[in-house]
Design a protein around this motif. Structure first.
Motif, short mmCIF file in Angstrom:
data_model
loop_
_atom_site.label_atom_id
_atom_site.label_comp_id
_atom_site.label_asym_id
_atom_site.label_seq_id
_atom_site.Cartn_x
_atom_site.Cartn_y
_atom_site.Cartn_z
N TYR A 56 74.21 -63.62 19.22
CA TYR A 56 75.19 -63.28 18.19
C TYR A 56 75.00 -64.05 16.90
O TYR A 56 75.69 -63.80 15.92
N ASN A 61 76.84 -57.67 16.58
CA ASN A 61 77.37 -57.16 17.84
C ASN A 61 76.40 -56.14 18.40
O ASN A 61 75.36 -55.88 17.81
N LYS A 62 76.76 -55.53 19.49
CA LYS A 62 75.81 -54.64 20.13
C LYS A 62 75.51 -53.39 19.29
O LYS A 62 74.39 -52.89 19.29
#
Lengths: 234, 234
Positions: A56, A61-62
């Motif tokens: 991170y 974020n993903k």
DNA sequence: CTTGACGGGTGTACGGCGTACACCTACCGT
DNA sequence: ACGGTAGGTGTACGCCGTACACCCGTCAAG
């Protein structure tokens, strides 16, 4: 046993530091071998010999990670060949994109899902489209015809289907939107096309592009082509 | 306060029982209003006023639920009109499919993801394809030409892209595969096409269908159509 | 030489997910 | 009367993404 690092096997060399590209590359590799369902922040971290939260520091974020992965893939598509007619140039480019998609079968799904979640494609995708439009323009296509052509090509341009720019005017105004002049400088062909389409029918409130019309246009072009084939008049 | 049921608001009436279609419909409704990311077994259960595990008496797992949802959507596509020429019949059908996709914007993504996870599409999808092939055949298309046509239509037939049947011969032999004769009875046109393609080039070990050739065929048809447009010879 | 900011890796923890497994209960054919 | 069974319940486990506090090595400013 307790070395300088908690994760690395040997504590001697200081371990090459993480970076966005290292994270992205590891993610792509993992997706290649296990599909996108097998992709998790934890697995990526493990592959990089690092604790999950370390990622991170390099991706927000993903979702941003998925966007980045798409950019990596788009970067694998061959640049346009400048020394041929438009048709072979487009042909080569599309076939190159297809080769990339065959290498990364999970790509269409991810692209599909990411497009629905963003108001605007990532810069790499924008650049790809821009140069693609440039090929058509250089080949003598009018702006309008290029517009139609993009819809006709549809999913063949990349894995994704129609409505690439579906409605860039919903929700909040997108914090990282480009200023118009910068937009024009960076993506001249996209800008040209967008302007033309917008002027074309400034009365319409919608996206400035009649998706339904475009869809039917492409459909009919395809059906006509099939008809010609059926009759042997090709 | 403790009634006959733990979940229902009023304990008097015995509550309409669950069923596969009730579960599927609730799932589709939830996806429609929140996108497919907002879809979880727990949310579906909540919408049905039931405990999550109750769903598993009606669908085996989430993947089967997604398959079922696709079938619901395919069922929303208008049946083929039998009283016109092939072109308008295909046209209407495709436009009906498109209307369905616009109602359920999450569909392409799900279809994409499910296709990659199954060796064979669900029966409803098979039936849809079969009747689509039937329209072409009735319109005088040869089996080979129908085959090409399907590839040309590509994502326009449904949301999904090429390689519908990519390779039905990998991994384990699929427990719920149909016997050949039942296959032929239920999907006559698909069977006809599959047989023709298989015979066509029995030397090739692969899928019996040269995907690369088909892709290029469709690409060239499209490019030729665009060229004709550009030159105004239409 | 001290110091303090800071970039980057760590550890813990929380809420949500899919679902295995054991249970309970109302109904139905014998 | 009774055993099976279909269908709803409750608990629990392991995985997920990620917020938040922490810690430490580096390096510029004093």
């Amino acid at each position: 046993m307790v070395g300088i690092t908690t994760q690395a096997g040997s504590a001697t060399q200081p371990r090459t530091p993480l970076s966005k590209v290292r994270v992205l590359d590891a993610a792509v590799a993992l997706a290649d071998e296990g599909g996108v369902d097998a992709l998790s922040m934890r697995k990526i971290a493990q592959a990089l010999d690092v604790v999950p939260m370390a990622l991170y520091k390099h991706v927000a974020n993903k979702n941003e990670l998925l966007d980045g992965m798409i950019d990596v893939l788009v970067g694998e598509i061959d640049p346009p060949a400048g020394d041929t007619d438009w048709k072979t140039a487009v042909r080569r480019r599309v076939l190159s994109a297809r080769r990339m998609l065959l290498r990364h079968p999970w790509a269409p799904e991810v692209i599909e899902s990411r497009i629905k979640a963003r108001s605007t494609p990532t810069p790499a995708v924008m650049a790809y489209l821009d140069s693609m439009i440039g090929i058509f323009r250089a080949g003598g296509f009018s702006v309008d015809l290029v517009h139609h052509a993009l819809h006709v090509m549809g999913s063949r341009l990349l894995g994704f289907s129609q409505e690439l720019f579906q409605d860039s005017s919903d929700g909040e105004p997108d914090p990282d939107a480009l200023a118009p002049e910068e937009m024009a400088a960076r993506y001249p062909h996209i800008t040209e096309l967008a302007m033309a389409v917008a002027h074309d029918q400034e009365s319409v409130v919608g996206s400035g592009c009649d998706d339904q019309f475009e869809f039917e246009f492409a459909l009919d072009l395809t059906l006509d082509g099939l008809e010609r084939l059926r009759l042997g008049t090709r």
